[in-house]
Design an enzyme around this catalytic site. Structure first.
Site, PDB file in Angstrom:
ATOM      1  N   TYR A 170     -33.035  -4.204 -13.687  1.00 42.22           N
ATOM      2  CA  TYR A 170     -33.206  -5.232 -12.651  1.00 42.22           C
ATOM      3  C   TYR A 170     -31.971  -5.309 -11.760  1.00 42.22           C
ATOM      4  CZ  TYR A 170     -34.629  -9.526 -10.369  1.00 42.22           C
ATOM      5  OH  TYR A 170     -35.008 -10.439  -9.435  1.00 42.22           O
ATOM      6  N   PHE A 203     -40.426  -1.309  19.202  1.00 43.87           N
ATOM      7  CA  PHE A 203     -41.583  -0.862  18.414  1.00 43.87           C
ATOM      8  C   PHE A 203     -42.420  -2.116  18.124  1.00 43.87           C
ATOM      9  CE2 PHE A 203     -43.520   0.029  14.208  1.00 43.87           C
ATOM     10  CZ  PHE A 203     -44.339   1.055  14.617  1.00 43.87           C
ATOM     11  N   ASP A 204     -43.724  -1.986  17.839  1.00 44.76           N
ATOM     12  CA  ASP A 204     -44.549  -3.200  17.788  1.00 44.76           C
ATOM     13  C   ASP A 204     -44.144  -4.195  16.691  1.00 44.76           C
ATOM     14  OD1 ASP A 204     -45.724  -1.576  15.896  1.00 44.76           O
ATOM     15  OD2 ASP A 204     -47.614  -1.329  16.981  1.00 44.76           O
ATOM     16  N   LYS A 209     -40.069   7.431   7.562  1.00 41.68           N
ATOM     17  CA  LYS A 209     -40.077   8.488   8.576  1.00 41.68           C
ATOM     18  C   LYS A 209     -39.033   9.546   8.200  1.00 41.68           C
ATOM     19  CE  LYS A 209     -42.375   5.071  10.723  1.00 41.68           C
ATOM     20  NZ  LYS A 209     -41.880   3.807  11.226  1.00 41.68           N
ATOM     21  N   HIS A 213     -57.608  -2.671  17.373  1.00 41.95           N
ATOM     22  CA  HIS A 213     -57.946  -1.258  17.155  1.00 41.95           C
ATOM     23  C   HIS A 213     -58.104  -0.891  15.680  1.00 41.95           C
ATOM     24  CE1 HIS A 213     -53.566  -1.424  17.140  1.00 41.95           C
ATOM     25  NE2 HIS A 213     -53.534  -0.286  16.490  1.00 41.95           N
ATOM     26  N   ASP A 253     -32.400   0.597  15.738  1.00 41.69           N
ATOM     27  CA  ASP A 253     -33.676   0.711  15.027  1.00 41.69           C
ATOM     28  C   ASP A 253     -33.832   2.204  14.739  1.00 41.69           C
ATOM     29  OD1 ASP A 253     -36.237   0.746  14.062  1.00 41.69           O
ATOM     30  OD2 ASP A 253     -37.153  -0.245  15.799  1.00 41.69           O
ATOM     31  N   ALA A 300     -35.448   4.478  12.596  1.00 47.59           N
ATOM     32  CA  ALA A 300     -36.476   5.197  11.831  1.00 47.59           C
ATOM     33  C   ALA A 300     -36.358   6.717  11.975  1.00 47.59           C
ATOM     34  CB  ALA A 300     -37.863   4.741  12.255  1.00 47.59           C
TER      35      ALA A 300
HETATM   36  C1  LIG Z   1     -42.202   2.521  11.666  1.00 41.57           C
HETATM   37  C2  LIG Z   1     -41.218   1.821  12.500  1.00 41.57           C
HETATM   38  C3  LIG Z   1     -40.823   0.512  12.222  1.00 41.57           C
HETATM   39  C4  LIG Z   1     -41.457  -0.312  11.111  1.00 41.57           C
HETATM   40  O1  LIG Z   1     -41.312   0.270   9.896  1.00 41.57           O
HETATM   41  P1  LIG Z   1     -42.380   0.088   8.683  1.00 41.57           P
HETATM   42  O2  LIG Z   1     -41.748   0.871   7.592  1.00 41.57           O
HETATM   43  O3  LIG Z   1     -43.680   0.645   9.150  1.00 41.57           O
HETATM   44  O4  LIG Z   1     -42.458  -1.361   8.390  1.00 41.57           O
HETATM   45  C5  LIG Z   1     -39.862  -0.057  13.030  1.00 41.57           C
HETATM   46  N1  LIG Z   1     -39.340   0.604  14.067  1.00 41.57           N
HETATM   47  C6  LIG Z   1     -39.694   1.863  14.379  1.00 41.57           C
HETATM   48  C7  LIG Z   1     -39.078   2.559  15.539  1.00 41.57           C
HETATM   49  C8  LIG Z   1     -40.656   2.511  13.617  1.00 41.57           C
HETATM   50  O5  LIG Z   1     -41.052   3.755  13.939  1.00 41.57           O
END
Ligand SMILES: *Cc1c(COP(=O)(O)O)cnc(C)c1O
Length: 461
Positions: A73, A125-126, A259, A451, A216, A218
């Site tokens: 843990y 990103f969304d 990613k 969608h 950000d 990813a």
């Molecule tokens: C995928 C992504 C996120 C969100 O990550 P999740 O692991 O899907 O929650 C945030 N910013 C960017 C640029 C992304 O491609």
């Protein structure tokens, strides 16, 4: 001549069979799914290009790490392995694991943003936009103009428009700008990279105005590859050296490790050196994700992530990975099929408006193309166009997207050249009968993010 395919820098030890279906079966399956690709069963898909998120193949070293995962843990060795690997790559003092990218956003954004503040990004990103807006702040996109031009080459279409960013800072006053968010690569602009020069300039302006810069991150490794191969002065630097410099132009990072870190679940927060900020991150992580040393992940996930971070910055791997996109792009070019040019790091965006000019935006050309790809060869892609845009919340009218793209997102280390050829060949045969293809109408839809769950039917004319 198409670009030479860069051979895989790995061999195959384990295989996952995929089902072959007939055209008749697929016509039936997609009808049962109400022409929504998200409603298909994955087992009825031959080549799944819905997303590159969490769909990568782990290496034998990562699978070995899974067995070594320490499930204690608190204070698990897998946690310390992750810290070592992440600190070494990013050069940040504090690292906090979380269960995925949006969890990192949920923890971090309220520490910087609130009602009356704004966040400026090259493009949110969304989920990032959602977490900015959940704090009551406003999210403003500020990408360079080249991003919207799909046919002209520019090496760094993901860049921040620095002049406009400065105007926004003046207009809203620097004390109201809670954060500048640099998304690398710029996912929403099609995986387009951001240059080192742009990151450096943005950081300089931010520091002059005392604004926190969040990266950000990813697709940080794909971004570093593009800097190495396209930007002056970086040819002879290693990916790791480039990553270090990129992250020196940020104060905090949030990352979805589904990613470029090539794991199926996971996320990270990094804090360059502010201890107070790290303390705040820790307490929010404990409330939402779990104790500091696991952050909503199991020990084996932490171990696989520690290994995946290093595999993701291997040059030969990145050269093969980006080579896949370039291979698809060059084959499409030969066949006169338009796509967003140049290709991004994780996907190829096919221009459905050009391929199906007879279908108006309100009959969803990019969704029609995605459905045809499934019927033609069992390929799952998705619409990034008017279908993905919800109706106008005020008038209830269908909004028109500037661009109608069918996105082919490529999972990491999963598909071979022959699979990619199946995809391009399917597009070629669709092009030959493109004039016969009809649009769709929605028969049921939810109010937001439609969608994922809408139902559609073909239009009979
Ligand atoms: C995928 C992504 C996120 C969100 O990550 P999740 O692991 O899907 O929650 C945030 N910013 C960017 C640029 C992304 O491609």
């Amino acid at each position: 001549m198409s670009k030479k395919y860069v051979a895989e820098p790995f061999k195959i030890k384990m295989v996952e069979p995929i089902k072959m279906t007939t055209r008749e079966e697929r016509i039936e399956k997609i009808k049962e799914a109400n022409y929504n690709l998200f409603a298909l069963k994955a087992e009825d898909v031959y080549i799944d290009l819905l997303t590159d998120s969490g769909t990568g193949a782990m290496s034998s070293t990562q699978w070995a790490g899974i067995m070594l995962g320490d499930e204690s843990y608190s204070g698990a060795s897998s946690y310390f392995n992750l810290l070592d690997s992440a600190k070494d790559i990013f050069g940040y003092k504090y690292i906090q694991p979380v269960h995925q990218g949006r969890a990192a956003e949920k923890v971090v954004m309220p520490l910087l943003l609130s009602e009356g503040k704004i966040a400026i990004s090259n493009m949110h990103f969304d989920t990032t936009r959602a977490h900015v807006e959940l704090t009551g702040a406003k999210a403003i996109d500020c990408v360079v103009e080249e991003a919207l031009d799909t046919t002209t080459y520019a090496p760094f279409k993901g860049n921040m428009d620095v002049e406009r960013m400065k105007e926004l800072i003046n207009e809203y006053k620097s004390e109201n700008v809670g954060a500048i968010i640099m998304t690398i690569t710029n996912n929403t602009a099609g995986g387009q990279p951001v240059s080192m020069e742009n990151m450096r300039e943005v950081y300089k302006v931010a520091k002059e105005s005392n604004i926190t810069v969040i990266i950000d991150a990813a697709r940080f490794a794909e971004n570093a590859y593009f800097i190495k191969t396209r930007e002056d002065g970086y040819k002879d630097k290693t990916i790791k050296e480039i990553v270090r410099e990129m992250f020196s132009y940020g104060d905090v990072f949030t990352m979805s490790s589904k990613k470029d870190a090539i794991v199926n679940i996971g996320g990270l927060i990094g804090i360059r050196d502010e201890e107070e900020f790290y303390n705040a991150v820790k307490s929010r992580t404990i409330s939402f994700e779990g104790f500091v040393s696991y952050g909503g992940l199991s020990g084996r996930d932490l171990e696989a992530l520690a290994i995946g971070l290093n595999e993701g910055i291997n040059f030969d791997y990145l050269n093969y990975r980006i080579g896949q996109m370039e291979y698809i792009g060059s084959r499409l070019e030969e066949e006169n099929i338009s796509f967003q040019y140049p290709v991004g790091g994780h996907a190829v965006f096919v221009d459905a408006k050009k391929l199906l000019p007879q279908i108006p935006y309100y009959e969803f050309p990019a969704q029609s193309l995605a459905i045809e790809l499934y019927i033609e060869a069992g390929i799952r892609s998705c619409d990034i166009g008017s279908y993905m845009l919800d109706n106008d919340p005020v008038t209830g009218e269908q909004r028109e997207a500037e661009l109608e793209f069918t996105r082919l997102a490529i999972p990491r280390r999963v598909y071979t050249q022959a699979h990619l050829d199946v995809v391009v060949d399917a597009l070629v045969s669709i092009k030959e009968r493109a004039h016969e293809i009809k649009g769709y109408e929605i028969t049921w839809q939810p109010k937001v993010l439609r969608h994922f769950t809408s139902k559609l039917k073909p239009i009979d004319k």
